[in-house]
Design a protein around this motif. Structure first.
Motif: not given
Length: 180
Positions: A6-14, A54-62
Motif C-alpha cells: 500500500f501507499d498513501l498520499e498526504t497533505t504533509g508529513l505529520s 485544504l491541500i497545501p500547494w507544496r503537497a499538490e506539487q508533489v
C-alpha cells in the motif's frame, strides 16, 4: 508470502496534523501481483474536528492531487473501515513503512479502529540489505536500479507507486534469497 502493498498520499508529513488524500493498495498472492485485487481511492481531507482541510500547494506539487479532485471524495471515516477490511489479517508492505503505517495508526486511533496488520515490511530496508553500498534508496532510485518503470503519471500517485513497490518487493526478496 501473501501481503498487501500500500501507499498513501498526504497533505504533509505529520500523522497528527496532516491528512491522507489518497490510498492505493494491491494484494500479492503466492509471489504474483494480483491486479484484480486492488484498492484505490481519493480521500477528502478533514481535521480532527471534521472540518475540511485544504491541500497545501507544496503537497499538490508533489502528488498532483488538488482540492478540486478531493472535493466530493469520501472522508477517512468512510474509507478507513473499507481499507482495513481489504487488508484483513494480511501483512503489509510499503516503501518507507514507518511513514505510511504512522498515518494509518493515527487515523485508526482517531476513528476508534485498530491498525493491526499481521506484519509490516519495508522496501527501503530491503533495498538497504540488497544494496548496502548505495546511499539512496528512494522509490525512484530503487525503480531505476531494478529496471522498473512507473506508468505515465503514476509516480507520487498511490496506485502508481504501489505497482512499482510491489514489483520491487518481489525482486528484492528474490535477490536477498540468492545472497543468503
Amino acid at each position: 508470502m501473501n501481503v498487501v502493498v500500500f501507499d498513501l498520499e498526504t497533505t504533509g508529513l505529520s500523522p497528527e496534523r496532516d491528512a491522507i488524500v489518497e490510498i492505493g493498495a494491491v494484494r500479492v498472492v503466492d509471489g504474483r501481483i494480483e491486479e484484480s485485487q486492488k484498492y484505490e481511492t481519493l480521500v477528502r481531507p478533514v481535521n480532527e474536528t471534521g472540518q475540511p482541510m485544504l491541500i497545501p500547494w507544496r503537497a499538490e506539487q508533489v502528488h498532483g492531487i488538488s482540492n478540486e479532485m478531493v472535493r466530493h471524495a469520501p472522508a477517512m471515516g468512510d474509507v478507513l473501515p473499507e481499507f482495513l477490511d481489504f487488508v484483513g489479517g494480511s501483512a503489509v508492505v510499503a516503501h518507507n513503512i514507518g511513514f505510511d503505517a504512522g498515518f494509518m495508526k493515527a487515523n485508526a486511533r482517531r476513528h476508534g479502529l485498530l491498525w493491526q496488520p499481521a506484519a509490516e515490511y519495508c522496501t527501503v530496508q530491503l533495498s538497504r540489505r540488497a544494496f548496502p553500498r548505495e546511499r539512496a534508496h528512494n522509490l525512484t532510485v530503487l525503480a531505476e536500479r531494478l529496471g522498473l518503470s512507473f506508468a505515465p503519471g503514476g509516480r507520487h500517485r498511490s496506485y502508481g507507486d504501489v505497482q512499482v513497490t510491489a514489483q520491487a518487493y518481489l525482486r528484492l526478496l528474490e535477490m536477498l534469497r540468492v545472497k543468503a
